[in-house]
Design an enzyme around this catalytic site. Sequence first.
Site, PDB file in Angstrom:
ATOM      1  N   PHE A 168      16.593  -9.726  -8.183  1.00  0.00           N
ATOM      2  CA  PHE A 168      17.666  -8.925  -8.777  1.00  0.00           C
ATOM      3  C   PHE A 168      18.993  -9.667  -8.888  1.00  0.00           C
ATOM      4  O   PHE A 168      19.851  -9.296  -9.682  1.00  0.00           O
ATOM      5  CB  PHE A 168      17.879  -7.641  -7.953  1.00  0.00           C
ATOM      6  CG  PHE A 168      18.692  -7.846  -6.696  1.00  0.00           C
ATOM      7  CD1 PHE A 168      20.087  -7.901  -6.762  1.00  0.00           C
ATOM      8  CD2 PHE A 168      18.092  -8.027  -5.459  1.00  0.00           C
ATOM      9  CE1 PHE A 168      20.849  -8.127  -5.618  1.00  0.00           C
ATOM     10  CE2 PHE A 168      18.846  -8.253  -4.318  1.00  0.00           C
ATOM     11  CZ  PHE A 168      20.231  -8.308  -4.405  1.00  0.00           C
TER      12      PHE A 168
ATOM     13  N   LYS B 118       8.769 -11.426 -16.088  1.00  0.00           N
ATOM     14  CA  LYS B 118       8.838 -10.099 -15.442  1.00  0.00           C
ATOM     15  C   LYS B 118      10.164 -10.015 -14.690  1.00  0.00           C
ATOM     16  O   LYS B 118      10.329 -10.569 -13.610  1.00  0.00           O
ATOM     17  CB  LYS B 118       7.677  -9.884 -14.461  1.00  0.00           C
ATOM     18  CG  LYS B 118       7.613  -8.412 -14.041  1.00  0.00           C
ATOM     19  CD  LYS B 118       7.194  -8.164 -12.630  1.00  0.00           C
ATOM     20  CE  LYS B 118       8.188  -8.365 -11.568  1.00  0.00           C
ATOM     21  NZ  LYS B 118       9.302  -7.386 -11.469  1.00  0.00           N
TER      22      LYS B 118
ATOM     23  N   CYS C  10      21.482 -16.783  -3.101  1.00  0.00           N
ATOM     24  CA  CYS C  10      20.560 -17.461  -2.190  1.00  0.00           C
ATOM     25  C   CYS C  10      21.186 -18.730  -1.622  1.00  0.00           C
ATOM     26  O   CYS C  10      20.643 -19.321  -0.697  1.00  0.00           O
ATOM     27  CB  CYS C  10      19.264 -17.780  -2.897  1.00  0.00           C
ATOM     28  SG  CYS C  10      19.519 -18.936  -4.221  1.00  0.00           S
TER      29      CYS C  10
END
Length: 490
Positions: A150, A174, A282
Amino acid sequence: MSTALRNYINGQWVESKGNALLDVIDPATGLAISQVPAGCAEDIVDATAAASEAWLNWRNTPATQRVQYLFKMKQVMESNTDIIAKVCTKECGKTFAESKAEMIRAVENIEVACGIPTLMQSVFSEDIATGVDEFVIRQPLGVGACISPFNFPIMIPFWFMPYAIACGNTYIIKPSEKVPMTMTLIFELLEAINLPKGVLNMVHGGRETVDAILAHPFIPAISFVGSTIVAKHVYRTGTLNGKRVQAQGGAKNAVVVMPDSDEDTTVKIITDSAFGCAGQRCLAASLVITVGDTAINFTEKLVTLAKSKKTGNGMDPAIDMGPVITKESKERIESLVQTGIDEGAELLLDGRNVKVAGFDGGYFVGPTILGNISPESQVYKTEIFGPVLCIINVGTLEEAIGLINKNHYGNSACIFTRSGAAARKFRHDTLAGNIGVNIGVAAPMAFFPFSGWKESFFGDLHGQSSHAVEFYTQTKVVIERWNDEWSRKF
Ligand code: NAD
């Protein structure tokens, strides 16, 4: 007809064959702004059939022609930066400036992939024996797929997709079911570049869709980015099914602050790293390791600067930090802060229960700093993935490196110092894949691989650059004998 977001398969917008829908929530308000299919295996079967069919022609389209679509893709992305960034901010929460920065990173990957005619070149050895030559050809694999998280709805699929299609593969993206609107808009805009039908497809959904990708026999290569627990599942299942998988996982990024660092610059860079994107990067600094007597002044200045960061709606240009992604995420982050306190950490700045006027339902967490944490604690070991910075003090650089090396994550590690020798030792000895020296977010440019290590990455070839090219091609070695005498017979 359902008003839910549709999949893009074989150049058409189609409804998911599954019935279940999920709400897409604006994290600044807590209100639903759209609905996305929860996904089903049949959608992946359809997308893979279309992509497999398209591959037969696409693999034979010269690389020089394939990249012409990427030049157009870059143009479409650039000329629609603001509208794409706005949707990204709406569903993901990050600031508009942060969404625009993502666009730049996405486009840089398209630019690098435009060099595929050169990047796909291989080696040739003439006369390995008399009249015999040997060489390598790089060929595409077939249908590739990207499963994305996300936190970077625009950028992350571009770490893989431009390279994959430039190399002659066809592709399925996806997006995360939490932020599906951004990629849907990008696909709508990309219709203008007229890629052949089936070359680029998008299927929405969650776990069921991912598992269908992992099981499908005609998807030989998968790029995943997300949490470590899911990265492990994707890597294990995908490779068990004979696929190539590159799976980027979670992180706990340490920054080491040496006594000789330039204090003000260091404080500013670390604050931006820890609290930018509400700590949901991240590569965000989540652990500061102060060395020696750095701790006192540094910590004071850090807390003061962090306190000045304004939390609010991402479209408000006056704010520094948007909300976190979901209600569950806010609750998890706040409960981990409490765990830290219960474990003995010192609460230096508390961002829990922050209120934003006019946005009562939003999932806001303000900058939070926990001092004096122990390496045995939960907050030390767990990826908090929110605006929470933990501080630990050690005596020497060796101890700091030892702590980083013991951590099971290895996405990035940074050092702040004026000493070349300390920086050199750090980059050599530290077990992490992306190293920063006086840098807060050690994010590799598109022409370098994004090199997570340990439980931050499963696989061998990373995303971006030459690694993505190698990942999305297979090598064929050809040994040829041509004898002059045979030619003379004709
Ligand atoms: P996530 O693991 O929950 O989801 C990632 C993807 O996996 C989504 O598309 C989701 O639909 C799918 N998924 C979720 N649960 C699944 C399951 N049980 N089985 C199969 N598929 C499943 O991650 P997230 O919360 O969207 O993203 C945040 C995480 O991603 C953090 O851990 C962050 O560190 C990591 N991340 C890593 C990098 C990197 O480069 N290493 C980059 C960005 C984010």
